[in-house]
Design a protein around this motif. Structure first.
Motif, PDB file in Angstrom:
ATOM      1  N   SER A 135       0.859  -1.176   0.000  1.00 27.96           N
ATOM      2  CA  SER A 135       0.000   0.000   0.000  1.00 27.96           C
ATOM      3  C   SER A 135       0.899   1.231   0.000  1.00 27.96           C
ATOM      4  O   SER A 135       1.820   1.330   0.808  1.00 27.96           O
ATOM      5  N   LEU A 136       0.644   2.164  -0.913  1.00 30.94           N
ATOM      6  CA  LEU A 136       1.424   3.390  -1.011  1.00 30.94           C
ATOM      7  C   LEU A 136       0.519   4.584  -0.794  1.00 30.94           C
ATOM      8  O   LEU A 136      -0.595   4.639  -1.321  1.00 30.94           O
ATOM      9  N   GLN A 137       1.030   5.547  -0.002  1.00 33.72           N
ATOM     10  CA  GLN A 137       0.297   6.787   0.210  1.00 33.72           C
ATOM     11  C   GLN A 137       1.290   7.928   0.038  1.00 33.72           C
ATOM     12  O   GLN A 137       2.324   7.976   0.717  1.00 33.72           O
ATOM     13  N   ARG A 138       0.972   8.840  -0.841  1.00 33.58           N
ATOM     14  CA  ARG A 138       1.866   9.947  -1.168  1.00 33.58           C
ATOM     15  C   ARG A 138       1.523  11.153  -0.317  1.00 33.58           C
ATOM     16  O   ARG A 138       0.353  11.528  -0.191  1.00 33.58           O
ATOM     17  N   GLU A 139       2.569  11.786   0.242  1.00 31.92           N
ATOM     18  CA  GLU A 139       2.384  13.004   1.017  1.00 31.92           C
ATOM     19  C   GLU A 139       3.388  14.044   0.536  1.00 31.92           C
ATOM     20  O   GLU A 139       4.546  13.725   0.302  1.00 31.92           O
ATOM     21  N   ALA A 140       2.947  15.272   0.416  1.00 28.77           N
ATOM     22  CA  ALA A 140       3.828  16.367   0.036  1.00 28.77           C
ATOM     23  C   ALA A 140       4.020  17.252   1.257  1.00 28.77           C
ATOM     24  O   ALA A 140       3.056  17.758   1.835  1.00 28.77           O
ATOM     25  N   ALA A 141       5.284  17.409   1.667  1.00 28.64           N
ATOM     26  CA  ALA A 141       5.596  18.238   2.824  1.00 28.64           C
ATOM     27  C   ALA A 141       6.849  19.052   2.522  1.00 28.64           C
ATOM     28  O   ALA A 141       7.872  18.505   2.126  1.00 28.64           O
ATOM     29  N   ASP A 142       6.763  20.359   2.716  1.00 25.41           N
ATOM     30  CA  ASP A 142       7.895  21.265   2.494  1.00 25.41           C
ATOM     31  C   ASP A 142       8.470  21.134   1.091  1.00 25.41           C
ATOM     32  O   ASP A 142       9.687  21.145   0.903  1.00 25.41           O
ATOM     33  N   GLY A 143       7.619  20.971   0.109  1.00 25.09           N
ATOM     34  CA  GLY A 143       8.067  20.880  -1.272  1.00 25.09           C
ATOM     35  C   GLY A 143       8.656  19.531  -1.652  1.00 25.09           C
ATOM     36  O   GLY A 143       9.107  19.350  -2.768  1.00 25.09           O
ATOM     37  N   MET A 144       8.693  18.575  -0.739  1.00 21.38           N
ATOM     38  CA  MET A 144       9.220  17.237  -1.036  1.00 21.38           C
ATOM     39  C   MET A 144       8.074  16.240  -1.037  1.00 21.38           C
ATOM     40  O   MET A 144       7.126  16.370  -0.276  1.00 21.38           O
ATOM     41  N   VAL A 145       8.196  15.261  -1.899  1.00 20.89           N
ATOM     42  CA  VAL A 145       7.197  14.193  -1.951  1.00 20.89           C
ATOM     43  C   VAL A 145       7.748  13.006  -1.175  1.00 20.89           C
ATOM     44  O   VAL A 145       8.848  12.530  -1.441  1.00 20.89           O
ATOM     45  N   VAL A 146       6.975  12.548  -0.201  1.00 18.77           N
ATOM     46  CA  VAL A 146       7.364  11.413   0.634  1.00 18.77           C
ATOM     47  C   VAL A 146       6.280  10.349   0.507  1.00 18.77           C
ATOM     48  O   VAL A 146       5.089  10.663   0.469  1.00 18.77           O
ATOM     49  N   LEU A 147       6.709   9.099   0.425  1.00 17.89           N
ATOM     50  CA  LEU A 147       5.758   7.994   0.358  1.00 17.89           C
ATOM     51  C   LEU A 147       5.718   7.266   1.690  1.00 17.89           C
ATOM     52  O   LEU A 147       6.757   7.001   2.290  1.00 17.89           O
ATOM     53  N   ASN A 148       4.518   6.959   2.121  1.00 19.64           N
ATOM     54  CA  ASN A 148       4.320   6.049   3.242  1.00 19.64           C
ATOM     55  C   ASN A 148       3.875   4.731   2.636  1.00 19.64           C
ATOM     56  O   ASN A 148       2.836   4.669   1.984  1.00 19.64           O
ATOM     57  N   ALA A 149       4.670   3.712   2.832  1.00 17.43           N
ATOM     58  CA  ALA A 149       4.366   2.400   2.272  1.00 17.43           C
ATOM     59  C   ALA A 149       4.126   1.416   3.394  1.00 17.43           C
ATOM     60  O   ALA A 149       4.799   1.463   4.424  1.00 17.43           O
ATOM     61  N   THR A 150       3.183   0.538   3.188  1.00 18.33           N
ATOM     62  CA  THR A 150       2.962  -0.565   4.114  1.00 18.33           C
ATOM     63  C   THR A 150       3.055  -1.844   3.302  1.00 18.33           C
ATOM     64  O   THR A 150       2.291  -2.047   2.363  1.00 18.33           O
ATOM     65  N   LEU A 151       4.014  -2.681   3.655  1.00 19.60           N
ATOM     66  CA  LEU A 151       4.224  -3.948   2.973  1.00 19.60           C
ATOM     67  C   LEU A 151       3.896  -5.076   3.929  1.00 19.60           C
ATOM     68  O   LEU A 151       4.222  -5.004   5.116  1.00 19.60           O
ATOM     69  N   THR A 152       3.301  -6.107   3.422  1.00 18.70           N
ATOM     70  CA  THR A 152       3.175  -7.349   4.161  1.00 18.70           C
ATOM     71  C   THR A 152       4.067  -8.348   3.444  1.00 18.70           C
ATOM     72  O   THR A 152       3.780  -8.755   2.326  1.00 18.70           O
ATOM     73  N   VAL A 153       5.175  -8.659   4.088  1.00 20.26           N
ATOM     74  CA  VAL A 153       6.182  -9.557   3.535  1.00 20.26           C
ATOM     75  C   VAL A 153       5.921 -10.936   4.109  1.00 20.26           C
ATOM     76  O   VAL A 153       5.679 -11.088   5.304  1.00 20.26           O
TER      77      VAL A 153
END
Length: 167
Positions: free
Chosen positions: A140-158
């Protein structure tokens, strides 16, 4: 336009014998094919299960399983691969389930990560290539933009497949 009658058809076929012969051959072949439909190979294949192939497939599957004693090291290697890609690792959840039909254990790690898309992509590639008994069950990927940077929050089930090898 006038409908085609039997008399019209007879006259056309008598004037062009080649067309009449071709039509007769088509009708005869279609009758033969309808009387003797081809047998499907699926029925023949399902009846002939080769025990040697089944055993070989089971041995191949068992060959990809990791030993229970190697599970902790494999999970640690995945965490180290994430850290080496400059990913921030959140709290990890561990779950183990027994598959009685297959006689193996499924060990899962729910792994929350934060970082760039490229770093997450490199981590996934590195983890999958270094761990043949591992699969990614959920991503699962969720994109967040903070301070002009794009950061992804990923949740993996390995998921790791754990079991003893066939002797």
């Amino acid at each position: 336009m006038k409908p085609l009658t039997w008399l019209d058809l007879r006259l056309m076929l008598s004037r062009q014998p080649a067309v009449a012969a071709l039509l007769g051959i088509i009708v005869a072949l279609s009758g033969v094919l309808m009387a003797h439909p081809p047998q499907t190979q699926d029925a023949n294949l399902s009846m002939a299960i080769d025990p040697a192939r089944v055993i070989a497939a089971q041995r191949s599957f068992r060959g990809t399983l990791i030993a229970p004693s190697a599970l902790a090291a494999a999970q640690q290697a995945v965490l180290e691969a994430a850290a080496s890609q400059r990913l921030t690792i959140g709290p990890v959840d561990y779950v183990q389930e027994v598959d009685p039909a297959g006689n193996f254990i499924t060990a899962s790690m729910r792994l929350p990560l934060t970082g760039s898309y490229a770093d997450i992509r490199h981590f996934v590639d590195a983890a999958l290539s270094s761990q043949p008994a591992m699969s990614i069950r959920h991503l699962s990927l969720q994109r967040e933009a903070a301070d002009g940077m794009v950061v992804l929050n990923a949740t993996l089930t390995v998921q790791f497949l754990v079991g003893e090898a066939i002797r």
